[in-house]
Scaffold this motif. Structure first.
Motif, PDB file in Angstrom:
ATOM      1  N   TYR A 198      10.621 -88.777 -34.183  1.00 35.63           N
ATOM      2  CA  TYR A 198       9.970 -87.776 -35.028  1.00 35.63           C
ATOM      3  C   TYR A 198      10.388 -86.355 -34.607  1.00 35.63           C
ATOM      4  O   TYR A 198      10.707 -85.510 -35.438  1.00 35.63           O
ATOM      5  CB  TYR A 198       8.449 -87.956 -34.951  1.00 35.63           C
ATOM      6  CG  TYR A 198       7.664 -86.837 -35.590  1.00 35.63           C
ATOM      7  CD1 TYR A 198       7.674 -86.652 -36.978  1.00 35.63           C
ATOM      8  CD2 TYR A 198       6.909 -85.957 -34.801  1.00 35.63           C
ATOM      9  CE1 TYR A 198       6.943 -85.627 -37.558  1.00 35.63           C
ATOM     10  CE2 TYR A 198       6.185 -84.930 -35.381  1.00 35.63           C
ATOM     11  CZ  TYR A 198       6.203 -84.761 -36.758  1.00 35.63           C
ATOM     12  OH  TYR A 198       5.497 -83.741 -37.334  1.00 35.63           O
ATOM     13  N   LEU A 199      10.398 -86.106 -33.304  1.00 32.78           N
ATOM     14  CA  LEU A 199      10.800 -84.783 -32.811  1.00 32.78           C
ATOM     15  C   LEU A 199      12.267 -84.485 -33.149  1.00 32.78           C
ATOM     16  O   LEU A 199      12.608 -83.366 -33.527  1.00 32.78           O
ATOM     17  CB  LEU A 199      10.581 -84.692 -31.302  1.00 32.78           C
ATOM     18  CG  LEU A 199       9.130 -84.610 -30.832  1.00 32.78           C
ATOM     19  CD1 LEU A 199       9.074 -84.628 -29.310  1.00 32.78           C
ATOM     20  CD2 LEU A 199       8.443 -83.354 -31.378  1.00 32.78           C
ATOM     21  N   ARG A 210      13.952 -85.404 -35.642  1.00 32.39           N
ATOM     22  CA  ARG A 210      14.125 -85.105 -37.066  1.00 32.39           C
ATOM     23  C   ARG A 210      13.463 -83.799 -37.484  1.00 32.39           C
ATOM     24  O   ARG A 210      13.744 -83.277 -38.570  1.00 32.39           O
ATOM     25  CB  ARG A 210      13.556 -86.241 -37.923  1.00 32.39           C
ATOM     26  CG  ARG A 210      14.244 -87.582 -37.720  1.00 32.39           C
ATOM     27  CD  ARG A 210      13.834 -88.562 -38.819  1.00 32.39           C
ATOM     28  NE  ARG A 210      12.396 -88.668 -38.999  1.00 32.39           N
ATOM     29  CZ  ARG A 210      11.592 -89.490 -38.321  1.00 32.39           C
ATOM     30  NH1 ARG A 210      12.120 -90.279 -37.393  1.00 32.39           N
ATOM     31  NH2 ARG A 210      10.286 -89.537 -38.556  1.00 32.39           N
ATOM     32  N   ASN A 211      12.544 -83.261 -36.672  1.00 32.88           N
ATOM     33  CA  ASN A 211      11.731 -82.133 -37.104  1.00 32.88           C
ATOM     34  C   ASN A 211      11.904 -80.891 -36.244  1.00 32.88           C
ATOM     35  O   ASN A 211      10.995 -80.061 -36.148  1.00 32.88           O
ATOM     36  CB  ASN A 211      10.257 -82.551 -37.138  1.00 32.88           C
ATOM     37  CG  ASN A 211       9.944 -83.500 -38.279  1.00 32.88           C
ATOM     38  OD1 ASN A 211       9.693 -83.078 -39.410  1.00 32.88           O
ATOM     39  ND2 ASN A 211       9.996 -84.797 -37.980  1.00 32.88           N
ATOM     40  N   ILE A 212      13.053 -80.783 -35.598  1.00 33.58           N
ATOM     41  CA  ILE A 212      13.365 -79.550 -34.870  1.00 33.58           C
ATOM     42  C   ILE A 212      14.667 -78.996 -35.417  1.00 33.58           C
ATOM     43  O   ILE A 212      15.436 -79.674 -36.097  1.00 33.58           O
ATOM     44  CB  ILE A 212      13.481 -79.788 -33.348  1.00 33.58           C
ATOM     45  CG1 ILE A 212      14.595 -80.794 -33.044  1.00 33.58           C
ATOM     46  CG2 ILE A 212      12.162 -80.241 -32.774  1.00 33.58           C
ATOM     47  CD1 ILE A 212      14.865 -80.998 -31.581  1.00 33.58           C
ATOM     48  N   ARG A 213      14.964 -77.728 -35.104  1.00 35.91           N
ATOM     49  CA  ARG A 213      16.198 -77.100 -35.555  1.00 35.91           C
ATOM     50  C   ARG A 213      17.395 -77.685 -34.788  1.00 35.91           C
ATOM     51  O   ARG A 213      17.241 -78.289 -33.734  1.00 35.91           O
ATOM     52  CB  ARG A 213      16.129 -75.597 -35.328  1.00 35.91           C
ATOM     53  CG  ARG A 213      14.982 -74.897 -36.060  1.00 35.91           C
ATOM     54  CD  ARG A 213      14.923 -73.436 -35.645  1.00 35.91           C
ATOM     55  NE  ARG A 213      14.789 -73.286 -34.204  1.00 35.91           N
ATOM     56  CZ  ARG A 213      14.882 -72.133 -33.552  1.00 35.91           C
ATOM     57  NH1 ARG A 213      15.100 -71.012 -34.245  1.00 35.91           N
ATOM     58  NH2 ARG A 213      14.735 -72.087 -32.256  1.00 35.91           N
ATOM     59  N   ARG A 252       5.600 -73.605 -35.824  1.00 37.61           N
ATOM     60  CA  ARG A 252       6.325 -74.881 -35.762  1.00 37.61           C
ATOM     61  C   ARG A 252       5.491 -75.936 -35.052  1.00 37.61           C
ATOM     62  O   ARG A 252       5.491 -77.112 -35.426  1.00 37.61           O
ATOM     63  CB  ARG A 252       7.666 -74.674 -35.027  1.00 37.61           C
ATOM     64  CG  ARG A 252       8.616 -75.821 -35.195  1.00 37.61           C
ATOM     65  CD  ARG A 252       8.961 -75.995 -36.655  1.00 37.61           C
ATOM     66  NE  ARG A 252       9.724 -77.208 -36.874  1.00 37.61           N
ATOM     67  CZ  ARG A 252       9.819 -77.823 -38.030  1.00 37.61           C
ATOM     68  NH1 ARG A 252       9.173 -77.327 -39.088  1.00 37.61           N
ATOM     69  NH2 ARG A 252      10.529 -78.908 -38.176  1.00 37.61           N
ATOM     70  N   ASN A 307       2.950 -77.464 -37.421  1.00 42.04           N
ATOM     71  CA  ASN A 307       3.596 -78.407 -38.347  1.00 42.04           C
ATOM     72  C   ASN A 307       3.873 -79.740 -37.676  1.00 42.04           C
ATOM     73  O   ASN A 307       3.682 -80.812 -38.262  1.00 42.04           O
ATOM     74  CB  ASN A 307       4.891 -77.816 -38.894  1.00 42.04           C
ATOM     75  CG  ASN A 307       4.655 -76.626 -39.795  1.00 42.04           C
ATOM     76  OD1 ASN A 307       3.559 -76.470 -40.349  1.00 42.04           O
ATOM     77  ND2 ASN A 307       5.663 -75.767 -39.940  1.00 42.04           N
ATOM     78  N   ILE A 308       4.355 -79.683 -36.448  1.00 42.49           N
ATOM     79  CA  ILE A 308       4.664 -80.923 -35.715  1.00 42.49           C
ATOM     80  C   ILE A 308       3.385 -81.701 -35.428  1.00 42.49           C
ATOM     81  O   ILE A 308       3.333 -82.928 -35.562  1.00 42.49           O
ATOM     82  CB  ILE A 308       5.417 -80.583 -34.411  1.00 42.49           C
ATOM     83  CG1 ILE A 308       6.837 -80.083 -34.732  1.00 42.49           C
ATOM     84  CG2 ILE A 308       5.492 -81.792 -33.489  1.00 42.49           C
ATOM     85  CD1 ILE A 308       7.614 -79.603 -33.538  1.00 42.49           C
ATOM     86  N   GLY A 321       2.157 -83.350 -38.696  1.00 46.79           N
ATOM     87  CA  GLY A 321       3.027 -84.450 -39.119  1.00 46.79           C
ATOM     88  C   GLY A 321       2.929 -85.662 -38.229  1.00 46.79           C
ATOM     89  O   GLY A 321       3.157 -86.794 -38.659  1.00 46.79           O
ATOM     90  N   GLU A 352       3.043 -89.950 -38.728  1.00 47.86           N
ATOM     91  CA  GLU A 352       4.214 -90.606 -38.134  1.00 47.86           C
ATOM     92  C   GLU A 352       3.826 -91.616 -37.070  1.00 47.86           C
ATOM     93  O   GLU A 352       4.476 -92.641 -36.907  1.00 47.86           O
ATOM     94  CB  GLU A 352       5.145 -89.537 -37.527  1.00 47.86           C
ATOM     95  CG  GLU A 352       6.456 -90.092 -36.988  1.00 47.86           C
ATOM     96  CD  GLU A 352       7.382 -90.512 -38.097  1.00 47.86           C
ATOM     97  OE1 GLU A 352       8.266 -91.358 -37.834  1.00 47.86           O
ATOM     98  OE2 GLU A 352       7.227 -90.005 -39.238  1.00 47.86           O
TER      99      GLU A 352
END
Length: 793
Positions: free
Chosen positions: A691-692, A694-697, A725, A728-729, A732, A736
């Motif tokens: 999950y991390l 996919r969801n970081i820059r 950020r 949001n994490i 989410g 997840e």
């Protein structure tokens, strides 16, 4: 003899190719220039009442003195002896001496002729010791017997040296007698004009050491032996390791023969000895050239000395023999009256035509002429001689006769016969030589083809070596594909082909590199499409009409092809395919088979190199991945996080930007483990890691800090960016991380602590501690929340 001949007789002795001297009571009273040259003295030094003993090695003087003493008390014999002499520089030489009595203005004296036979003595020893290297010398000597100039023959020596040792370059450096400098004379493989035109004082540096000492040198690092003024030029040329040997002509060192590689190479004493032989060939060629020049420049010598010359002299006037020196009568037994009445009866049967041709040539060329032949003495024995001829002219310039000098070369012929014996033995072993001119021409043709083939092999090895270096420098597997395609384009010109790599399912291959004609439109093929992969070995097709053709090959045209599996340690990694069009080929069947064999062997060697490099690269990538990745979550591990954090902090300091840090922790993870078991806990951690990711820059760095704690480093992010950020994490993660177990759905939440550098601390560790403290506050405040670090007061 006519008084008109006297100046020419005197000039002949002064420019004789052998040493001539007169002695009384052991003291020199006359010496010609060649005598002074042999012993390294000037003519004035030689004539300064020097005693003969000063020229003889101490160990040999008793025997020489005994010869001279016996000759002094005997009136009917001449003296012939060999001894070791000592030059002005102390060098030991071998000489042969012949003495005869004569008369001068002061009465009786002894005239001696002296020949430096050092090369002959040394050559006799070298022939026995260097038989194994005779083939190279023989081939080169054969080529050098052709009518070529000095420049071309020295170029052949250089090229042969480079080919024999497979070096990057070879060259000769010779002394320029006009300037006293050493300069490159002939070369092969030199790249830079600066090095090619380099000139240094003769006697300085490495070349000077080799030339002056006469001893070869083996160099592991050439630049270490150079002066600062030329070190940069040599470095630009790239020369590293090599061998240097002197080029010596009798007592004179005229230059150096070099071979060099542009990489460190361990040359051996055997390499040094072998190169010395090639250096000797170069010296022989220079000597031959100088000897020919000296013979053409020869003139008449003093008449008074002519009478005492130990070699036979014949004078023709008006087509008849008018003079014989005493040496002629002593050697051949004929007197002037006998030869005048018999008219050249000392010529053996069948030798009259070459003598008449020699006289015609002398007349036609109006100058010096020399050749080798045989003559018969009064007893009927044949003697090998070298004949030299020079025209005599009257005061009006017209030709009135000729002077013929005869030199006994029996010993030299014997040495040549020994060499010829070794040559025949070598011909028998190699079965490649015959005495017929046509077969010799064919052998030369084959040698030329062999040289071209060797050059091709050297090019192939160089390309394979270069490919190995490039593959070792690769960091990713995909980088190797372009390298293989580029090398194949050079190794297999006028061909097409492609490299396929087996996918993870091990049932399909993907074309990753190609050259020549484009590959099939479908870049993927099945494992069973290639017979090489099915058989597990090389599969070649010479005639597609009768042989099995792989399904991935377009059989619409006449072609030949080779498919080779890329395997390492029994594992198939891929396949390399090479093909070439034979539709308009005029090759014979034998030539086609030879081409196939050559390509097939080269493909196998290339694939072996590539397979080993590919396995090594994959292993290196696996080890690198294991060293910085957490095996459970696939995220970076704590060690990588700490290194990255320090690096990003330094970068933020240089750029005066902010660096964000998140510390994450799974809420009540221990209770979750106790309730559902560790397997379920591992599932949660893996999902959180995925999950991390996919969801970081792209520039962010996500790491597993330890246990259920995670860290995210966010370069160029303000505190507001990090908080937004983090929220949001956190939101989410609720969706997840839901886990289904025993028919029930269990929700999992996370808590996050947020900090920023330099806002929450002057160092990476301070900022990390601040984020960790914020995480603990989030936990204490009820979990499932984001907490910001406090600014230290």
């Amino acid at each position: 003899m006519s008084s008109a001949c006297e100046p020419r007789f005197r000039t002949m002795i002064e420019k004789s190719a052998f040493g001539v001297f007169l002695a009384k009571a052991g003291v020199l009273t006359y010496a010609n220039p060649k005598m002074a040259e042999i012993f390294g003295y000037s003519l004035d030094e030689m004539m300064a009442q020097k005693h003969v003993r000063e020229l003889v090695l101490d160990a040999d003087w008793p025997a020489v003195e005994q010869h001279f003493t016996r000759f002094a008390v005997s009136s009917g014999e001449s003296i012939n002896c060999h001894f070791r002499g000592r030059t002005k520089s102390g060098e030991v030489i071998y000489v042969a001496v012949h003495g005869a009595r004569t008369e001068d203005a002061d009465g009786a004296c002894v005239v001696y002729s002296l020949l430096d036979v050092t090369p002959l003595i040394e050559a006799q020893g070298l022939v026995e010791k260097e038989l194994t290297k005779f083939q190279v010398l023989y081939d080169l000597a054969l080529a050098m017997t052709a009518d070529r100039g000095l420049e071309e023959n020295l170029s052949m020596v250089v090229e042969k040296s480079r080919q024999l040792f497979r070096t990057d370059t070879a060259f000769t450096v010779l002394k320029d007698d006009r300037t006293g400098e050493a300069a490159i004379h002939t070369e092969s493989g030199i790249k830079t004009e600066a090095f090619r035109s380099l000139r240094t004082p003769f006697g300085e540096g490495l070349g000077g050491k080799v030339a002056l000492t006469g001893k070869g040198q083996i160099l592991q690092d050439y630049s270490e032996s150079l002066s600062p003024s030329i070190r940069q030029i040599v470095r630009e040329e790239g020369l590293v390791s090599g061998v240097a040997v002197p080029i010596q002509t009798q007592q004179e060192n005229v230059g150096v023969l070099y071979i060099f590689n542009r990489s460190r190479t361990s040359f051996t004493k055997e390499d040094l000895d072998t190169l010395s032989l090639l250096g000797n060939l170069a010296a022989v060629e220079i000597t031959r050239k100088r000897t020919e020049d000296a013979m053409r420049e020869g003139e008449q010598r003093y008449r008074s000395v002519m009478e005492a010359v130990p070699d036979p002299i014949v004078v023709y006037m008006g087509g008849k023999i008018t003079y014989l020196n005493p040496a002629f009568t002593r050697v051949f037994g004929w007197t002037l009256e006998e030869l005048s009445s018999r008219n050249q009866n000392y010529l053996p049967s069948g030798r009259r035509p070459d003598t008449e041709e020699m006289l015609e040539t002398v007349t036609r060329q109006a100058g010096f002429y020399g050749f080798e032949t045989r003559r018969k003495n009064k007893s009927g024995e044949l003697i090998d001689i070298h004949v030299s001829a020079e025209l005599l002219r009257g005061r009006d310039g017209s030709v009135v006769g000729s002077v013929i000098a005869l030199q006994d070369i029996t010993e030299r012929k014997r040495a040549e016969e020994e060499v010829e014996t070794y040559k025949k033995r070598l011909e028998e072993l190699l079965r490649k030589r015959t005495a017929e001119a046509a077969e010799l021409a064919e052998a030369n043709k084959k040698l030329s083809l062999a040289v071209k083939e060797q050059e091709q092999r050297t090019r192939e090895l160089t390309l394979l070596h270069h490919m190995g270096e490039l593959l070792q420098a690769c960091r990713k597997e995909h980088e190797t594909f372009k390298i293989v395609g580029s090398i194949c384009t050079q190794l297999f010109p006028a061909t097409s082909g492609y490299l396929c790599i087996l996918d993870e399912s091990r049932t399909s291959l993907e074309i990753v590199a190609w050259w020549g004609d484009p590959p099939p439109a479908d870049a993927n093929m099945g494992f069973d499409h290639c017979w090489a992969l099915r058989l597990g070995k090389v599969h070649s097709v010479e005639d597609p009409s009768v042989e099995l053709v792989c399904l991935h090959v377009d059989a619409a045209k006449d072609f030949m092809s080779v498919c080779t599996p890329v395997t390492a340690q029994g594992e198939v990694l891929g396949m390399l395919h090479v093909r070439w069009n034979t539709e308009k080929s005029t090759q014979s069947d034998e030539s086609r088979r030879s081409t196939m064999q050559s390509v097939r062997g080269l493909v196998v060697r290339l694939v072996e190199h590539y397979a080993l490099s590919l396995v090594t690269l994959r292993l290196r990538e696996s080890l690198t991945r294991q060293s910085i990745r957490d095996p459970l979550t696939g995220l970076f591990n704590r060690r990588y996080m700490e290194e990255s954090l320090e690096r990003e902090v330094r970068r933020a300091e240089r750029r005066a930007t902010s660096l964000g840090i998140m510390m994450l922790d799974v809420d009540r993870f221990k209770d979750f483990n106790d309730l559902l078991g560790h397997e379920a806990g591992d599932i949660v951690l893996r999902r959180l890691g995925s999950y991390l990711s996919r969801n970081i820059r792209g520039e962010d760095i996500a790491c597993r800090y330890g246990g259920e704690e995670f860290t995210v480093i966010m370069p160029d992010a303000t505190m507001e960016d990090v908080l937004r950020r983090a929220e949001n994490i956190r939101e989410g993660a609720k969706e997840e991380l839901k886990i289904s177990h025993g028919g029930k759905i269990y929700g999992v939440t996370i808590s996050i602590g947020v900090a920023a550098f330099p806002e929450h601390g002057p160092s990476a560790q301070d900022a990390l501690v601040a984020a960790d403290a914020a995480l603990y506050r989030a936990k204490a405040d009820g979990r499932d929340r984001v907490a910001s670090a406090l600014i230290a007061t």
